[in-house]
Motif scaffolding. Structure first.
Motif: not given
Ligand code: SF4
Ligand code: 5AD
Length: 471
Positions: A193, A195-197, A199-200, A203, A237, A273
């Motif tokens: 992934c 996207k690097f949200c 909190y996540c 990635p 993901q 997403h």
């Molecule tokens: Fe990627 Fe989903 Fe995590 Fe966002 S929440 S970084 S889209 S895996």
């Protein structure tokens, strides 16, 4: 101790235009059945991606001659396929490791391995090196294909082996697979992934976005069809980013259409997403009845301020626009993920999430208390909300979303729903399966073929399931 490779977040974060080699998995004849007579116990934590990785791992182990053990106490080899997404997933895996330590004191030959997302975490590897030196080996999400060699090396090495690559490796095709379900199959379409949200951790643990070649995906689905599979779930993901890293003009909508044209009866895809969900995808879904009217569309929060802090790249208004567009497809069911207690979430922010839930009336929602993850940007934000308040918010949220699950189910009362029959559900020989909108239904009927798709009349609506009958 042999540290072959340790994970590094700095490297895991790197995104560049590196090209990937496609390589083919193969176990040579001299390795096959090398572990004949031995048993394994595989414990899987986390998402469908991990579940599917475990289907590959089981097939590899069985090619090596292992057979499955009923429980970990009886196994010669215990492997934990771990998850990093929240703290409680961590705690569960370390809890089992504690029990395995005792077991290993009396059963010296027991082999214990750790793989999956936790293996990709710098802190976890440090903890294993410091406190769990009795664990035989650790490998990461990028080198599952190395399992046969790690097991063989472990036979002779007698030291702990850590082999975790921070970055994605080659794209491995032809991995063996032993599927859990005879009618529903997972098919990977994209790994990683980008996207690097904030909190996540994904990635970092799963690496850069890499799409599988469309020909390989379609070939796998054609084969599943021949084996009488009724349903495929395209996995990633962030499936909607499919193709972006691989093709100039072939995207998720194109893949979805090609998969629909295979005429496999049921198609699903997770996870989407909202940012990458195109109008063309919506139109392809509308056009093909074998694409199921059920979408998992994580919103995470109803507050634009929090969405921005989360790095989600959409506003509440943009989410709602997409939501309503999808709802123009008949019978469309939409489920979501929501995080409460993100750092700095005020009562007003939280109320905006509740408002959004009243507007959307989701068919299902997975709700979580924010859990700070090592090295993620959000973990550095000041978090002043007391845990009791976060728990209160979760409860308030759950009360509202649960009420809508029930209401959505009640709307189906006396209606006929289409169900893929998966098995017998109780001693009275009743059946169970999932509707096209992905709702669990238990139902009565006579001589119904498992694996067929049937029409069932809904007789009772509960919060998390339906009851029905076939006359
Ligand atoms: Fe990627 Fe989903 Fe995590 Fe966002 S929440 S970084 S889209 S895996
Ligand atoms: N804390 C709480 N929930 C999280 N999720 C991902 N990371 C975190 C975290 N740090 C949730 C998101 C995501 C789902 C798979 O898990 O809602 O959509």
């Amino acid at each position: 101790m042999t540290i072959m490779q340790k994970p590094s977040y700095k490297e895991a974060k790197t995104r560049d235009k590196r090209e990937y080699q496609k390589v083919f998995f193969h176990i040579s004849d001299d390795k096959k059945n090398l572990f004949k007579g031995k048993t394994y116990y595989l414990k899987t934590y986390g998402c469908q991606m991990n579940e599917h990785d475990s289907e590959n791992i089981v097939a590899i182990l069985e090619q090596l001659g292992f057979r499955s053990a009923l429980n970990y106490e009886e196994a010669d080899f215990v492997l934990l396929n771990t998850c990093s997404i929240r703290e409680n997933a961590h705690n569960k895996a370390f809890g089992l490791l504690g029990r395995l330590k005792h077991l290993k004191e009396t059963k010296k030959d027991l082999i214990v391995g750790i793989c999956g997302c936790m293996a990709q975490e710098e802190g976890v590897i440090q903890e294993i090196l410091n406190k769990y030196q009795w664990v035989n080996f650790v490998f990461g999400t990028h080198n599952i294909y190395r399992l046969p060699d790690l097991l063989i090396e472990n036979k002779t090495s007698h030291t702990q082996q850590i082999e975790v690559f921070s970055r994605e490796q080659d794209l491995v095709e032809d991995m063996p697979v032993k599927r859990e379900n005879k009618y529903k199959a997972y098919v990977n379409i994209i790994y990683g992934c980008d996207k690097f949200c904030t909190y996540c951790i994904v990635p970092y643990t799963r690496g850069k976005q890499r799409s599988r070649e469309k020909e390989d995906i379609l070939k796998e689905i054609e084969e599943l069809k021949k084996e009488n599979y009724q349903e495929v779930t395209l996995l990633g993901q962030n499936v909607n980013a499919y193709g972006k890293d691989l093709y100039a003009d072939y995207k998720m909508e194109n893949l979805l259409e090609d998969v629909a044209k295979t005429n496999i009866p049921r198609i699903r895809f997770i996870t989407s997403h909202p940012w990458d969900f195109t109008d063309q995808m919506v139109e392809v879904m509308r056009k093909y009845p074998n694409i199921m009217p059920a979408i998992h569309l994580p919103v995470q929060s109803g507050s634009n301020r929090i969405l921005k802090l989360m790095g989600r790249r959409y506003t509440k208004e943009q989410y709602l626009e997409l939501f309503h567009k999808l709802k123009t497809i008949p019978n469309m069911a939409i489920s979501t993920d929501i995080i409460v207690g993100f750092p700095g979430e005020s009562e007003d922010d939280f109320n905006e999430t509740l408002d959004l839930c009243h507007t959307c009336q989701f068919d299902n929602a997975f709700t979580f208390i924010y859990s700070p993850r090592e090295n993620t940007p959000a973990a550095k934000l000041p978090d002043t909300i007391p845990l009791e308040e976060k728990e209160r918010r979760l409860q308030r949220l759950n009360q509202i979303v649960n009420q809508y699950f029930k209401e959505k189910n009640e709307q189906l009362l006396e209606k006929e729903v289409e169900v893929l029959v998966e098995g017998i559900s109780d001693k009275k020989n009743n059946y169970f399966g999932y509707t096209n909108t992905n709702k669990l239904i238990n139902f009565t009927g006579k001589n119904i073929k498992i694996g067929s798709i049937v029409k069932v009349k809904v007789t009772e609506a509960k919060t998390w399931s339906l009851d029905g009958k076939i006359d």
